[in-house]
Design a protein around this motif. Structure first.
Motif, PDB file in Angstrom:
ATOM      1  N   LEU A   1       0.744  -1.218   0.105  1.00 35.31           N
ATOM      2  CA  LEU A   1      -0.002   0.015  -0.043  1.00 35.31           C
ATOM      3  C   LEU A   1       0.755   1.215   0.005  1.00 35.31           C
ATOM      4  O   LEU A   1       2.017   1.218   0.587  1.00 35.31           O
ATOM      5  CB  LEU A   1      -0.815  -0.017   1.275  1.00 35.31           C
ATOM      6  CG  LEU A   1      -1.790  -1.121   1.083  1.00 35.31           C
ATOM      7  CD1 LEU A   1      -2.734  -0.978   2.527  1.00 35.31           C
ATOM      8  CD2 LEU A   1      -3.250  -0.710   0.022  1.00 35.31           C
ATOM      9  N   GLY A   2       0.290   2.071  -0.720  1.00 34.63           N
ATOM     10  CA  GLY A   2       1.102   3.545  -0.832  1.00 34.63           C
ATOM     11  C   GLY A   2       1.709   3.564  -2.038  1.00 34.63           C
ATOM     12  O   GLY A   2       1.253   3.083  -3.222  1.00 34.63           O
ATOM     13  N   THR A   3       2.691   4.388  -2.342  1.00 34.39           N
ATOM     14  CA  THR A   3       3.333   4.895  -3.574  1.00 34.39           C
ATOM     15  C   THR A   3       5.025   4.025  -3.734  1.00 34.39           C
ATOM     16  O   THR A   3       5.495   4.059  -2.785  1.00 34.39           O
ATOM     17  CB  THR A   3       3.585   6.212  -3.757  1.00 34.39           C
ATOM     18  OG1 THR A   3       2.395   6.908  -3.689  1.00 34.39           O
ATOM     19  CG2 THR A   3       4.166   6.662  -4.946  1.00 34.39           C
ATOM     20  N   THR A   4       5.096   3.537  -4.894  1.00 38.84           N
ATOM     21  CA  THR A   4       6.445   3.031  -5.077  1.00 38.84           C
ATOM     22  C   THR A   4       7.113   3.396  -6.420  1.00 38.84           C
ATOM     23  O   THR A   4       6.371   3.681  -7.286  1.00 38.84           O
ATOM     24  CB  THR A   4       6.499   1.376  -5.268  1.00 38.84           C
ATOM     25  OG1 THR A   4       5.851   0.669  -4.171  1.00 38.84           O
ATOM     26  CG2 THR A   4       7.620   0.777  -5.551  1.00 38.84           C
ATOM     27  N   VAL A   5       8.126   3.848  -6.344  1.00 41.27           N
ATOM     28  CA  VAL A   5       8.967   4.597  -7.474  1.00 41.27           C
ATOM     29  C   VAL A   5       9.691   3.475  -8.112  1.00 41.27           C
ATOM     30  O   VAL A   5      10.580   2.563  -7.572  1.00 41.27           O
ATOM     31  CB  VAL A   5       9.766   5.570  -7.063  1.00 41.27           C
ATOM     32  CG1 VAL A   5      10.578   6.408  -8.145  1.00 41.27           C
ATOM     33  CG2 VAL A   5       8.840   6.705  -6.122  1.00 41.27           C
ATOM     34  N   PHE A   6       9.683   3.494  -9.720  1.00 45.95           N
ATOM     35  CA  PHE A   6      10.504   2.677 -10.384  1.00 45.95           C
ATOM     36  C   PHE A   6      11.405   3.366 -11.399  1.00 45.95           C
ATOM     37  O   PHE A   6      11.030   4.761 -11.807  1.00 45.95           O
ATOM     38  CB  PHE A   6       9.797   1.836 -11.538  1.00 45.95           C
ATOM     39  CG  PHE A   6       8.930   0.887 -10.510  1.00 45.95           C
ATOM     40  CD1 PHE A   6       9.361  -0.426 -10.329  1.00 45.95           C
ATOM     41  CD2 PHE A   6       7.787   0.897 -10.173  1.00 45.95           C
ATOM     42  CE1 PHE A   6       8.828  -1.656  -9.583  1.00 45.95           C
ATOM     43  CE2 PHE A   6       6.979   0.020  -9.525  1.00 45.95           C
ATOM     44  CZ  PHE A   6       7.524  -1.097  -9.179  1.00 45.95           C
ATOM     45  N   PHE A   7      12.707   2.897 -11.697  1.00 44.22           N
ATOM     46  CA  PHE A   7      13.559   3.604 -12.566  1.00 44.22           C
ATOM     47  C   PHE A   7      14.091   2.680 -13.590  1.00 44.22           C
ATOM     48  O   PHE A   7      14.385   1.729 -13.338  1.00 44.22           O
ATOM     49  CB  PHE A   7      14.817   4.319 -11.661  1.00 44.22           C
ATOM     50  CG  PHE A   7      14.527   5.360 -10.754  1.00 44.22           C
ATOM     51  CD1 PHE A   7      14.316   6.701 -11.172  1.00 44.22           C
ATOM     52  CD2 PHE A   7      14.268   5.068  -9.162  1.00 44.22           C
ATOM     53  CE1 PHE A   7      14.010   7.532 -10.323  1.00 44.22           C
ATOM     54  CE2 PHE A   7      13.934   6.081  -8.445  1.00 44.22           C
ATOM     55  CZ  PHE A   7      13.731   7.374  -9.000  1.00 44.22           C
ATOM     56  N   CYS A   8      14.321   3.460 -14.829  1.00 48.56           N
ATOM     57  CA  CYS A   8      15.002   2.856 -15.801  1.00 48.56           C
ATOM     58  C   CYS A   8      16.518   3.491 -16.119  1.00 48.56           C
ATOM     59  O   CYS A   8      16.326   4.396 -16.394  1.00 48.56           O
ATOM     60  CB  CYS A   8      14.191   2.786 -16.970  1.00 48.56           C
ATOM     61  SG  CYS A   8      14.665   1.507 -18.592  1.00 48.56           S
ATOM     62  N   LYS A   9      17.479   2.500 -16.166  1.00 51.77           N
ATOM     63  CA  LYS A   9      18.929   3.271 -16.409  1.00 51.77           C
ATOM     64  C   LYS A   9      19.416   2.435 -17.737  1.00 51.77           C
ATOM     65  O   LYS A   9      19.145   1.257 -17.906  1.00 51.77           O
ATOM     66  CB  LYS A   9      19.604   3.088 -15.406  1.00 51.77           C
ATOM     67  CG  LYS A   9      18.959   3.858 -14.028  1.00 51.77           C
ATOM     68  CD  LYS A   9      20.018   3.907 -13.112  1.00 51.77           C
ATOM     69  CE  LYS A   9      19.504   5.105 -11.683  1.00 51.77           C
ATOM     70  NZ  LYS A   9      20.652   4.977 -10.568  1.00 51.77           N
ATOM     71  N   LEU A  10      20.560   3.142 -18.349  1.00 52.25           N
ATOM     72  CA  LEU A  10      21.188   2.622 -19.324  1.00 52.25           C
ATOM     73  C   LEU A  10      22.576   2.545 -18.906  1.00 52.25           C
ATOM     74  O   LEU A  10      23.138   3.458 -18.580  1.00 52.25           O
ATOM     75  CB  LEU A  10      21.255   3.483 -20.759  1.00 52.25           C
ATOM     76  CG  LEU A  10      21.992   3.312 -21.899  1.00 52.25           C
ATOM     77  CD1 LEU A  10      21.578   1.874 -22.531  1.00 52.25           C
ATOM     78  CD2 LEU A  10      22.079   4.297 -22.898  1.00 52.25           C
ATOM     79  N   ALA A  11      23.171   1.222 -19.141  1.00 54.76           N
ATOM     80  CA  ALA A  11      24.782   0.944 -18.860  1.00 54.76           C
ATOM     81  C   ALA A  11      25.301   0.771 -19.926  1.00 54.76           C
ATOM     82  O   ALA A  11      25.243  -0.264 -20.604  1.00 54.76           O
ATOM     83  CB  ALA A  11      24.753  -0.176 -17.637  1.00 54.76           C
ATOM     84  N   CYS A  12      26.420   1.684 -20.292  1.00 59.33           N
ATOM     85  CA  CYS A  12      26.980   1.465 -21.468  1.00 59.33           C
ATOM     86  C   CYS A  12      28.625   1.072 -20.993  1.00 59.33           C
ATOM     87  O   CYS A  12      29.597   0.501 -21.660  1.00 59.33           O
ATOM     88  CB  CYS A  12      27.437   2.705 -22.094  1.00 59.33           C
ATOM     89  SG  CYS A  12      25.893   3.392 -22.945  1.00 59.33           S
ATOM     90  N   SER A  13      29.056   0.918 -19.862  1.00 62.47           N
ATOM     91  CA  SER A  13      30.277   0.429 -19.116  1.00 62.47           C
ATOM     92  C   SER A  13      29.734   0.085 -17.805  1.00 62.47           C
ATOM     93  O   SER A  13      28.864   0.196 -17.128  1.00 62.47           O
ATOM     94  CB  SER A  13      31.178   1.437 -18.983  1.00 62.47           C
ATOM     95  OG  SER A  13      30.973   2.423 -18.163  1.00 62.47           O
TER      96      SER A  13
END
Length: 862
Positions: free
Chosen positions: A94-106
């Motif tokens: 319950l409540g708010t959950t934060v998601f992130f998308c990241k790019l890894a070149c190295s």
């Protein structure tokens, strides 16, 4: 100026919004994150999260190196090489959950692509317990409800009120604290029976729920305001009738009243419906602080009571005291004809005093005469007077306030010499906690049936010389043989407790000392003085402070030991009640330094030592020599003084020229060792006194050194601790003290001298002359052939020299047989002129030094 400020504010707002938009654009410039089915889901639902790169936003060198990573807050939940990533997420809280998308070149660097927030919540529950109220006739409708459980989502609550003539009012609120709303609508009494319906609806992204409708009328929801302007008036300044008045709203139909004394915790409730805004009170207590409150209601069956009004606090008028004083008395014998009576009484309770007690009236009257002997008015709760010891007396005591006096308490005081009631037996007291003492006793034997009541009396024991604490007592029936006392009991304090059996005018009592919770004293007595007194040591000390006694003191202990000694100290234990803060001990040795200290004892233990004091018992005295200024007294010192022959003869001479030596105990010459050996020595060594004075220097011995004491004009100091009754000036030559070495040769221990040189050179038996007692002498004692001296100047003990040497005869006396009876005749022998005698004091423990002497005297003159 105002336009300029307004323009600047608008420009600032525009810049901030632009920066926020640009920040959002910049945050997701590399790609997007999408959520399916929605960013808001129900608890337990699954959600698909996708991450995709925008064209030409991959790794700059090789697109095959693109590696997409999905984070749930700071936790990696998926990883994929390429331009697109998708993942399904379940069991979100319950409540708010934060998601992130990241790019890894190295391996060392990750670039943020975009993010998303997912809110998890529940559908609103149905609001419960909807109720509406209007405070006062001119108030507005205010409704409250129970929201139910938290939805964890943004939820809006809408309150709607429908009235007659299709009138509708509506108002909204949101947030966690949205559980009440004021519609701002005032219901008027013109249509008091008209119905109104209220309903509240809760709405969020997942759904909505409405409460059950609440229907009411004007009489149901209007609650009047509390009454105001409360006041009270007692008719004729009497509590027999007091009128309470107040003001309330016009539509009020009912009132209720509650009141109580300030000292009480419970209220008394009454209905005040007879007369609007008024109620008569007939049961108030006089001179009592009361608190009053009133509440109102509009309808007999509908609606609710108003809040209680503000309290009215007031004191009722005084009335004449009622009841009688509890009086206790004590008698004390003064002498054969008088006795002192002391009366004590307790303060009346508020219900008995019924006002402020201004004074007490005490009347003393003798029963036989019937005439009032004394009338006294006092503001204190005690009274003391002295009356004759015989006869019967009556004392009456009453209390008075501004309205009148109480009934008198009568005390019969019988003859102090009369028989009293036997005292209770086996009185004991035990501590019961910190501030209670249980007292028990046994009835007074055969007199038990005559006992009408028992009185238990107690008073805190105060330090000697302190202020007398107040007296306390309680009464109990003759069937009780125990009492728990708790009034004015303090922990760690000592009390004197007495139990009296009363029967008519007779009583008998027993006393005991007891304490509440106790422990060992915190400190020992403080020794303030140590003095020598008649060979003993008198120790004085200060009382242990009352706050440090910690109970009843039982004993004091005096400890002493030699200074710098490792031996166990000696001790003396003294009962506390008989110590009188001083005590003497006689086991200290003279000229030895001792260390002394004291402790105090209770039943719980012994205190730490008090202060330590050092003391040395001198054990010495002083002796005085009377010297005539016109006569040079020569003291002949023989060179070979160790010869027994010369030592004996010199001390024979000196004993004739001075009175007895001072000592603590004068030896008995008849039983001394020297007296027993003297006849044998006398036969072997006989030397005339004239030869001793003229012919004693011989060629074999050193030359005689004659010295004379120089007299200074100083005030003589007499020190004689051995004899407290030291004679005044004019009573004769003072006594003297000798060292142990010379004790055997003192005048009191020498045998009688054989000869005394008179002016003609003839010898007189000096010892027989001075030791005679005249015609009243006991058998076996010689009678002086010279004269019978005055009785006042005869020695105290048999065979000793008289205290007044002025009565020695001075003219020629014929030598006679001591056994022959002669007629008494007046003969005076003056050794020194009485008018020229001056005392000179020598210390017993110091030797005579040459700085006190003057050379040049030629001979010893008699």
């Amino acid at each position: 100026m105002a336009h300029t400020v307004g323009g600047c504010s608008l420009a600032l707002i525009f810049i901030i919004v632009l920066l926020l938009v640009k920040a959002n654009i910049d945050a997701c410039k590399r790609g997007d994150v999408t959520v399916e089915p929605s960013h808001v889901i129900s608890l337990g639902s699954a959600v698909n999260i996708s991450c995709s790169l925008k064209p030409e936003q991959g790794c700059p060198q090789y697109s095959s190196l693109n590696r997409l990573i999905l984070y749930k807050v700071n936790e990696k939940i998926n990883l994929l090489h390429g331009h697109f990533l998708s993942s399904q997420v379940t069991d979100l809280p319950l409540g708010t959950t934060v998601f992130f998308c990241k790019l890894a070149c190295s391996k060392k660097k990750e670039l943020r692509i975009c993010g998303a927030e997912i809110s998890v919540g529940v559908v609103p529950e149905q609001p419960q317990n909807l109720s509406c109220i209007q405070n006062g006739e001119r108030g507005t409708v205010n409704c409250t409800w129970d929201r139910g459980r938290d939805t964890h989502l943004y939820t809006t609550y809408t309150l709607q009120l429908n009235g007659p003539k299709n009138l509708t009012w509506q108002k909204q609120c949101n947030g966690h604290y949205c559980d009440h709303l004021d519609l701002g609508v005032n219901l008027i009494p013109e249509l008091p029976e008209s119905s109104y319906t209220a309903k509240v609806t809760a709405t969020n992204r997942l759904g909505n729920a409405s409460s059950f409708p609440s229907t009411f009328t004007f009489w149901d929801i209007v609650r009047p305001l509390p009454p105001c302007d409360i006041r009270i008036k007692c008719v004729n300044a009497s509590v027999s009738r007091c009128i309470l008045q107040w003001s309330d709203e016009g539509l009020v139909l009912l009132n209720r009243l509650r009141y109580r004394p300030n000292s009480s915790g419970s209220w008394k409730m009454v209905s005040a419906t007879n007369v609007k805004g008024r109620h008569d009170l007939l049961d108030l207590k006089p001179f009592t602080e009361y608190e009053f409150q009133i509440s109102s209601k509009l309808h007999l069956y509908k609606g609710s009571w108003s809040d209680w009004s503000e309290s009215l606090r007031t004191q009722t008028p005084e009335e004449e005291p009622t009841g009688t004083l509890d009086v206790w008395y004590m008698k004390q014998h003064i002498d054969y004809s008088r006795q002192q009576i002391s009366l004590f009484w307790k303060n009346m309770s508020l219900s008995e005093a019924r006002g402020k007690i201004l004074h007490y009236r005490v009347t003393l009257q003798e029963v036989a005469g019937g005439k009032v002997t004394l009338q006294n008015i006092t503001e204190h709760t005690s009274w003391t007077w002295v009356i004759p010891r015989t006869g019967n007396w009556v004392v009456t005591v009453s209390a008075a306030n501004s309205k009148g006096s109480s009934l008198t308490t009568r005390i019969n005081i019988t003859d102090l010499l009369g028989p009293g009631l036997p005292a209770p037996r086996q009185v004991s007291a035990n501590s019961k906690g910190v501030d209670n003492i249980m007292v028990t006793w046994e009835p007074p034997g055969k007199a038990a049936p005559a006992v009408q009541e028992y009185v238990v009396e107690w008073r805190e024991l105060h330090p000697r010389g302190g202020t007398q604490p107040p007296l306390n007592w309680l009464r109990t029936t003759p069937y009780n043989v125990s009492a728990l006392i708790s009034e004015n009991i303090k922990p760690y304090s000592c009390y004197e407790i007495s139990v009296y059996a009363l029967s008519g005018d007779q009583r008998g009592g027993s006393s005991i000392r007891a304490n509440s919770k106790h422990k060992a004293p915190l400190s020992g007595p403080h020794i303030n003085a140590i003095s020598e007194e008649k060979g003993s040591v008198l120790i004085s000390w200060n009382e242990v402070p009352a706050q440090e006694q910690m109970g009843c003191l039982l004993h004091y202990r005096i400890y002493w030991k030699e200074q710098d000694s490792n031996s166990q100290p000696q001790l003396c234990e003294i009962p506390y009640r008989v110590s009188l803060n001083s005590h003497s001990i006689d086991s200290l040795q003279p000229r030895v330094t001792y260390v002394l200290w004291m402790t105090a004892l209770t039943a719980a233990g012994e205190s730490p030592p008090g202060n330590k004091r050092e003391f040395c018992l001198e054990g010495k005295a002083s002796w005085s020599v009377f010297v005539a200024p016109s006569i040079c007294i020569a003291v002949v010192i023989v060179g070979i003084f160790s010869m027994r022959y010369f030592r004996q003869k010199v001390f024979v001479l000196l004993s004739a020229l001075r009175p007895q030596w001072c000592s603590k105990e004068i030896p008995d010459p008849a039983n001394s060792t020297w007296a027993k050996k003297y006849p044998i020595v006398e036969e072997k060594t006989q030397l005339p006194l004239d030869r001793l004075l003229t012919d004693w220097p011989n060629p074999e011995e050193p030359e005689t050194l004659v010295i004379t004491e120089v007299l200074h004009q100083v005030t003589p100091v007499f020190r004689h601790p051995c004899h407290p009754n030291w004679p005044d000036k004019g009573q004769g030559v003072q006594g003297h003290y000798t060292s142990e070495e010379d004790t055997g040769y003192s005048a009191s221990s020498l045998p009688p001298s054989k000869a005394l040189i008179a002016e003609t050179g003839q010898l007189v038996d000096l010892y027989k002359m001075l030791g005679s007692r005249g015609p009243d002498s006991k058998p076996g004692h010689l009678v002086s052939p010279l004269t019978a001296l005055p009785v006042d100047y005869l020695p105290t003990h048999e065979g000793y020299l008289p205290a007044n040497i002025e009565y020695l005869p001075s003219h020629e006396v014929p030598i006679t047989d001591p056994l022959e009876e002669l007629e008494p005749q007046h003969i005076s022998l003056s050794v020194f002129p009485s008018s020229s005698l001056h005392p000179l004091t020598f210390s017993c423990d110091k030797k005579l030094t040459l700085d006190r002497l003057k050379m040049g005297c030629s001979s010893l003159m008699l």
